[in-house]
Design an enzyme around this catalytic site. Structure first.
Site, short mmCIF file in Angstrom:
data_model
loop_
_atom_site.label_atom_id
_atom_site.label_comp_id
_atom_site.label_asym_id
_atom_site.label_seq_id
_atom_site.Cartn_x
_atom_site.Cartn_y
_atom_site.Cartn_z
N LYS A 203 0.86 -1.18 0.00
CA LYS A 203 0.00 0.00 0.00
C LYS A 203 0.89 1.23 0.00
O LYS A 203 1.67 1.45 0.94
CB LYS A 203 -0.92 0.01 1.22
N GLU A 266 1.00 -8.95 3.62
CA GLU A 266 0.82 -10.31 3.10
C GLU A 266 -0.18 -10.27 1.94
O GLU A 266 -1.20 -9.60 2.01
CB GLU A 266 0.30 -11.20 4.23
N LEU A 267 0.12 -10.99 0.87
CA LEU A 267 -0.74 -11.00 -0.31
C LEU A 267 -1.75 -12.14 -0.19
O LEU A 267 -1.38 -13.31 -0.10
CB LEU A 267 0.09 -11.17 -1.58
N ALA A 268 -3.03 -11.78 -0.17
CA ALA A 268 -4.12 -12.77 -0.14
C ALA A 268 -4.66 -12.92 -1.56
O ALA A 268 -5.26 -12.00 -2.10
CB ALA A 268 -5.22 -12.32 0.81
N ASP A 311 -13.83 -1.03 11.25
CA ASP A 311 -14.44 -0.95 9.91
C ASP A 311 -14.59 -2.37 9.35
O ASP A 311 -14.25 -2.64 8.20
CB ASP A 311 -13.57 -0.11 8.98
N GLU A 315 -15.64 -6.76 2.62
CA GLU A 315 -14.54 -6.36 1.74
C GLU A 315 -13.20 -6.33 2.46
O GLU A 315 -12.14 -6.40 1.82
CB GLU A 315 -14.80 -4.97 1.14
N ASN A 316 -13.21 -6.23 3.81
CA ASN A 316 -11.98 -6.20 4.58
C ASN A 316 -11.61 -7.55 5.16
O ASN A 316 -10.67 -7.65 5.96
CB ASN A 316 -12.09 -5.17 5.71
N ASP A 331 -7.02 -4.36 6.57
CA ASP A 331 -7.44 -2.95 6.55
C ASP A 331 -7.77 -2.40 7.93
O ASP A 331 -8.62 -1.56 8.10
CB ASP A 331 -8.64 -2.75 5.63
#
Length: 546
Positions: A203, A266-268, A311, A315-316, A331
């Site tokens: 990010k 970390e890439l999910a 939050d 989506e998170n 997030d």
């Protein structure tokens, strides 16, 4: 000569740049020695756009739709919303960290945009590394499936003028590949860690955006207070970096350059829980139990570390590409730290999932159980495809859960999460012992052990790559070893020749030369001369004895 845009009938391998430009075929985001800037397409699905490189041999590049105007260096002939001569990128020629690049609008009809903000006609703006640039307003359609990717001309600008940029900060260990999304405060890119041979999500938070946020948040906005708050921000990131839980998206490291921040996560690869639910229409109750247990484990862990998500929504909740997927709660990292620069009284979160006390001005702050409420709302929606509340009632639509045949234990679980009073609301720790998901514990732990063993085997196969110094030493060692082996083979294969037979041939590996331009003639065989025991000559040397 103006650069011609890619024609749909032409090969997609053709360049969109002019003859004075070059397109690097490797990593699209790595700095290049001969390039001072690059425009990287945000949407790879648009066949009419490719990477655009600005070479150091030319200090300015004019962008437009015209193919005939000699002043236009890069032409997008299929982008009808772009003016014939639209804007110009200009570099000051400096190759230091203080080099400046600006973009100037040339009285365009639909405008030039940086980070979604329009530049005034004939006005200039400084453009920084990571900024998103578009040459018309970005259109948003409610039906995402009908969006025309060919009308998406958004680019991410890369500042490459500094000679040392490629080996500093993030780029010292990572090769940035492509844009994979946009967060609340910046751009998300996919990056490869060169030594680990492993992909991560990065990010990139815009320095301007964070500076504006700090200035607006910190009382007085003085430089000293902003610097102190930025230092506190680094400390908070270090805390988040220490979080280790199988159901929490790991924050590996962060890079701070001025007010710009790059966070390596970390890439999910499995998408998010919302996409999963839409793909399967609704979650079945066993799926809901499976995912809910993991989410509660993640929430209980971050709460024990003094962190609230605030939050929580589908989506998170990211997913791995395992079968079935593993939850990775995401997030709640730097974005949440930024949101909470003051205290927990910050009114944040997505309204549909936020607890009632978040919007109650009469309350003094709120507790971490706001995440329990969000979990209850999210679970209700995933199991029914409808929100629990209506415009005319503040009471959840409990009969809807019965219509979807949810068990009594499942209904009780959601009821306890959606308690109006925070003090009576079930915490994630209590939820783990609830009858609806308690049986998931042993199964989930066994699955995690299997996954950990699989990852260890994969890591063993994917060994860390050597450093350049290690490569040189390894190469020299191999050469020395090969020389010794060749000498040993040559001596061990020496034999008395046969006059009638051909000489022994060496293998191609022994020859050390892979390709021969012409075959070599066979070497003549020299037979050994019979030794005369009565001769005064020393055998093999041609010398006489005294």
């Amino acid at each position: 000569m103006a650069a011609e845009e890619l024609d749909p009938t032409q090969s997609t391998q053709q360049s969109t740049q002019s003859s004075s430009q070059t397109t690097t075929q490797g990593d699209p985001c790595l700095p290049d020695k001969g390039v001072w800037g690059s425009l990287i397409p945000v949407n790879d699905a648009n066949p009419f756009v490719k990477r655009i490189d600005f070479l150091k041999s030319k200090l300015s590049y004019t962008i437009g739709r015209s193919r005939r105007d000699p002043t236009v260096d890069v032409s997008f002939k299929y982008f009808l919303r772009m003016s014939q001569v639209h804007c110009v990128f200009e570099w000051d020629g400096e190759e230091t960290s203080t080099s400046a690049i600006l973009i100037r609008d040339l009285n365009s009809s639909n405008g030039t945009y940086i980070r979604g903000v329009r530049i005034g006609r004939n006005e200039s703006r400084l453009i920084r590394d990571g900024d998103e640039v578009s040459f018309a307003p970005v259109s948003h359609r409610p039906d995402r499936t009908t969006r025309d990717d060919r009308d998406d001309y958004r680019f991410k600008f890369r500042h490459m003028a500094c000679k040392q940029r490629s080996r500093e900060g993030l780029y010292e260990s990572y090769d940035v590949h492509c844009v994979i999304g946009k967060g609340a405060y910046g751009t998300v890119v996919k990056a490869l860690h060169r030594r680990e041979n492993k992909w991560y999500a990065v990010k990139m938070f815009s320095g301007d955006r964070l500076r504006e946020l700090l200035s607006a948040t910190v009382s007085g906005g003085s430089a000293r207070r902003m610097d102190a708050t930025a230092a506190h921000l680094k400390q908070e990131v270090q805390i988040l970096q220490g979080l280790r839980n199988p159901y929490v998206c790991e924050l590996k490291e962060a890079f701070f350059e001025g007010y710009s921040v790059s966070v390596v996560l970390e890439l999910a690869k499995g998408g998010d829980l919302m996409s999963y639910a839409l793909k399967h229409d609704v979650l079945l109750e066993p799926e809901g139990q499976y995912f809910t247990y993991q989410i509660c484990e993640a929430l209980d862990y971050i709460h024990s570390q003094g962190i609230a998500h605030r939050d929580l929504k589908p989506e998170n909740v990211l997913l791995t590409d395992d079968a079935p997927p593993i939850v990775k709660l995401a997030d709640f990292g730097l974005a949440k730290v930024i949101d909470s620069l003051s205290d927990m009284q910050t009114r944040c979160g997505t309204p549909a999932f936020a607890a009632p006390e978040v919007f109650d001005d009469s309350t003094e702050g709120y507790d971490k159980v706001v995440d329990s409420w969000s979990l209850g709302v999210m679970l209700f929606m995933l199991l029914t495809r409808k929100t629990p509340f209506t415009d005319t009632s503040n009471e959840p639509n409990w009969p809807l859960l019965e219509d979807f045949n949810l068990s009594d234990a499942g209904v009780d679980f959601i009821r306890r999460l959606l308690e109006l009073k925070p003090q009576a609301r079930m915490t994630p720790a209590q939820a783990l012992n609830h009858a609806w998901i308690a049986a998931q514990g042993p199964k989930q732990r066994a699955r995690l052990l299997q996954r950990e063993e699989s990852l260890l085997r994969e890591a063993a196969r994917r060994q860390a790559t050597p450093t350049p110094e290690e490569r040189v030493e390894e190469s020299q060692s191999k050469k020395r070893k090969a020389s010794v082996q060749q000498l040993g083979k040559s001596m061990s294969t020496m034999s008395v020749g046969n006059e009638d037979g051909p000489a022994a041939k060496r293998t191609r590996a022994e020859q050390g030369i892979i390709v021969r331009h012409a075959p070599e003639p066979p070497r003549p065989v020299m037979p050994w001369t019979p030794i005369d025991p009565n001769s005064d000559e020393i055998p093999g040397l041609g010398l006489l004895q005294e």
